[in-house]
Structures are given as structure tokens and as C-alpha cells.
Design an enzyme around this catalytic site. Structure first.
Site, PDB file in Angstrom:
ATOM      1  N   ASP A 193      -2.796   0.435   7.906  1.00 24.59           N
ATOM      2  CA  ASP A 193      -1.589   1.248   7.695  1.00 24.59           C
ATOM      3  C   ASP A 193      -0.479   0.898   8.689  1.00 24.59           C
ATOM      4  O   ASP A 193       0.380   1.725   9.001  1.00 24.59           O
ATOM      5  CB  ASP A 193      -1.910   2.756   7.789  1.00 24.59           C
ATOM      6  CG  ASP A 193      -2.916   3.195   6.736  1.00 24.59           C
ATOM      7  OD1 ASP A 193      -2.878   2.654   5.621  1.00 24.59           O
ATOM      8  OD2 ASP A 193      -3.742   4.068   7.028  1.00 24.59           O
ATOM      9  N   SER A 212       4.775   6.673   2.534  1.00 25.16           N
ATOM     10  CA  SER A 212       5.370   5.377   2.847  1.00 25.16           C
ATOM     11  C   SER A 212       4.749   4.297   1.972  1.00 25.16           C
ATOM     12  O   SER A 212       3.544   4.332   1.694  1.00 25.16           O
ATOM     13  CB  SER A 212       5.093   4.992   4.304  1.00 25.16           C
ATOM     14  OG  SER A 212       5.514   6.008   5.195  1.00 25.16           O
ATOM     15  N   HIS A 217       0.846   5.096   1.387  1.00 23.35           N
ATOM     16  CA  HIS A 217       0.116   5.902   2.370  1.00 23.35           C
ATOM     17  C   HIS A 217       0.812   7.252   2.502  1.00 23.35           C
ATOM     18  O   HIS A 217       2.033   7.307   2.655  1.00 23.35           O
ATOM     19  CB  HIS A 217       0.111   5.179   3.722  1.00 23.35           C
ATOM     20  CG  HIS A 217      -0.634   5.936   4.781  1.00 23.35           C
ATOM     21  ND1 HIS A 217      -2.015   5.958   4.828  1.00 23.35           N
ATOM     22  CD2 HIS A 217      -0.206   6.700   5.808  1.00 23.35           C
ATOM     23  CE1 HIS A 217      -2.397   6.707   5.847  1.00 23.35           C
ATOM     24  NE2 HIS A 217      -1.325   7.168   6.458  1.00 23.35           N
ATOM     25  N   ASN A 277       0.860  -1.188   0.000  1.00 25.45           N
ATOM     26  CA  ASN A 277       0.000   0.000   0.000  1.00 25.45           C
ATOM     27  C   ASN A 277       0.893   1.232   0.000  1.00 25.45           C
ATOM     28  O   ASN A 277       1.989   1.215   0.569  1.00 25.45           O
ATOM     29  CB  ASN A 277      -0.841  -0.010   1.283  1.00 25.45           C
ATOM     30  CG  ASN A 277      -1.743   1.201   1.418  1.00 25.45           C
ATOM     31  OD1 ASN A 277      -2.391   1.627   0.452  1.00 25.45           O
ATOM     32  ND2 ASN A 277      -1.801   1.783   2.616  1.00 25.45           N
TER      33      ASN A 277
HETATM   34  C1  GRF Z   1      -2.415   9.205  -2.660  1.00 28.78           C
HETATM   35  O1  GRF Z   1      -2.064  10.338  -1.939  1.00 28.78           O
HETATM   36  C2  GRF Z   1      -2.099   7.975  -1.879  1.00 28.78           C
HETATM   37  O2  GRF Z   1      -0.959   8.083  -1.111  1.00 28.78           O
HETATM   38  C3  GRF Z   1      -3.298   7.860  -1.002  1.00 28.78           C
HETATM   39  O3  GRF Z   1      -4.374   8.251  -1.794  1.00 28.78           O
HETATM   40  C4  GRF Z   1      -3.927   9.111  -2.820  1.00 28.78           C
HETATM   41  C5  GRF Z   1      -4.324   8.497  -4.124  1.00 28.78           C
HETATM   42  O4  GRF Z   1      -4.118   9.347  -5.198  1.00 28.78           O
HETATM   43  N1  GRF Z   1      -3.393   6.585  -0.393  1.00 28.78           N
HETATM   44  P1  GRF Z   1      -4.291   8.788  -6.682  1.00 28.78           P
HETATM   45  O5  GRF Z   1      -5.705   8.209  -6.796  1.00 28.78           O
HETATM   46  O6  GRF Z   1      -3.244   7.735  -6.903  1.00 28.78           O
HETATM   47  O7  GRF Z   1      -4.113   9.974  -7.564  1.00 28.78           O
END
Ligand code: GRF
Length: 220
Positions: free
Chosen positions: A149, A140, A113, A111
Site C-alpha cells: 500500500d 486511494s 485501498h 490497487n
Molecule cells: C474495498 O473496500 C477495497 O477498497 C478494499 O477491499 C474492499 C473490496 O470490496 N481493498 P469489494 O470486494 O470490491 O466489494
């Protein structure tokens, strides 16, 4: 011998810019993967349109059509398994996943995050970093476990918090780094260099003592 391209499924709930970065890295030849499925809990997700445009099979499953979380996740993960995916990447997938669905995928789900975990699990990470007066923020990539997370960290990217920053400016400055961080971490998995062992993350068979850091020339 070069390993076969890793078969990758991606789950995303939103616009899909991290998915776009993965596809771009594949197209640039820096990420030897085959995307076998892009799935979403939102039929309107931009990520699904991006996948369609890239010729990747898509799946939209509406959680409202299932009695509870385990039932939805059972169906979702059955479809992911049927795609032949060897690795599942959560790229902005905004749902908690049932532990029973995750268990067979231990070490095969990652994932991204938007915080320097273990700080700020969950939502509103940019706001929380600002409220805490942090001078540094980041993103991360981690292996996913049943703890939200909370799985073992693989790699991080860092930005400096500037005076006058707000949630939007932080997010905007972090996103381009996420777009380098995620493909770089997935590339290590595609090269079969990363694994999840009993005691944590292994890189080239050795324990990773601290998360890799994104620098000018990639992960180090
Ligand atoms: C990103 O900031 C990611 O870290 C978080 O959600 C957002 C997703 O953005 N988990 P995208 O849909 O990839 O543009």
C-alpha cells in the site's frame, strides 16, 4: 485515433463490488477496456461469480497448493501474463504479492485501498481512522510497488467522518465513492494518459504533484 481497448485483468478476494463497478462502467461506455481475466485466491469469491456472469474468463488459485508465496505468485502472474493483460487491477485482493512477481509489471498494476494513503496501510483502515479521531477518511488508487500500500498515488476520494460513525457506517459511505474512483482512474490508464516514471506518476507526460481528487464531475 481512439486507442484499442486496454486489456485488463482483475484480482479480487471478496464480494467484488469494485469489479462490478468496473464492468458497469465498461458497459456504460465510459471505460474502454476488455476484461481478459478475473482471478482470485478464493474459489468462493463473489467476484468470480460476477465475472462468470459477465462472460469474463476466471481463475481460482488456492495458495495452499503451493510451497510458499513466491511459488504461488509465480504461477498466478504467469497465468495473468498468458491472458494478454496489459494492466492488472487489484480490487480487494487480500494478499501481499511477492516483489519478484511484481517487478515486470511496474507501472501496470494499480490497487484500490480504503484509506487516505499514506495513512493506514494494511488492514482495518476504517477502525484506525476512527481511533485516531480523524475528521476525514477516504480511499486511494495507487500504482503497486513491493511496498505494501506504499506505491505512488494516482487518485483519492474523501468523506467527512460524522459524530457517531462506526466502521460499518464509514465503509458503507465510502464504498459508493470507491465505485466511482476506481473506474475513473482505470479510464485514465485506458486512455494512456497515466504512467509511472522514475520520479513518480505522470499525467499527460507531466508529473502529478498531488493525487487527483474525486469530485462531483469525476477526477480533478
Ligand atoms: C474495498 O473496500 C477495497 O477498497 C478494499 O477491499 C474492499 C473490496 O470490496 N481493498 P469489494 O470486494 O470490491 O466489494
Amino acid at each position: 485515433m481512439t486507442p484499442a481497448p486496454l486489456k485488463v485483468a482483475v484480482l479480487a478476494s471478496g464480494r467484488g463490488s469494485n469489479l462490478a463497478a468496473l464492468i458497469a462502467a465498461r458497459d456504460a461506455g465510459t471505460l474502454p477496456v476488455e476484461f481478459v481475466l478475473v482471478g482470485s485466491d478464493k474459489a468462493s469469491a463473489g467476484a468470480l461469480r460476477l465475472a462468470e456472469d459477465a462472460g469474463i474468463p476466471t481463475l481460482a488459485l488456492n495458495p495452499k497448493g503451493y510451497p510458499d508465496r513466491p511459488a504461488f505468485d509465480r504461477e498466478l502472474f504467469a497465468r495473468i501474463a498468458a491472458s494478454g493483460a496489459e494492466l492488472l487491477v487489484l480490487a480487494g485482493f487480500m494478499r501481499v504479492i511477492d516483489g519478484a512477481a511484481l517487478a515486470p509489471w511496474a507501472g501496470r498494476i494499480v490497487n484500490i485501498h480504503p484509506s487516505l494513503l499514506p495513512k493506514y496501510r494494511g488492514l482495518h483502515t476504517h477502525r484506525r481512522a476512527l481511533e485516531a479521531g480523524d475528521t476525514e477518511h477516504g480511499a486511494s488508487v495507487h500504482f503497486v510497488t513491493a511496498e505494501l500500500d506504499g506505491g505512488p498515488l494516482i487518485a483519492q476520494a474523501r468523506i467527512v467522518v460524522r459524530p457517531g460513525d462506526d466502521e460499518n457506517s464509514l465503509a458503507a459511505r465510502l464504498l459508493p465513492l470507491e465505485h466511482r474512483l476506481l473506474p475513473a482512474a482505470v479510464a485514465l490508464l485506458a486512455a494512456r494518459r497515466l504512467a509511472l516514471g522514475d520520479a513518480g506518476v505522470l499525467l499527460d507526460g507531466r508529473p502529478l504533484r498531488a493525487p487527483l481528487q474525486l469530485g462531483e464531475h469525476g477526477l480533478q
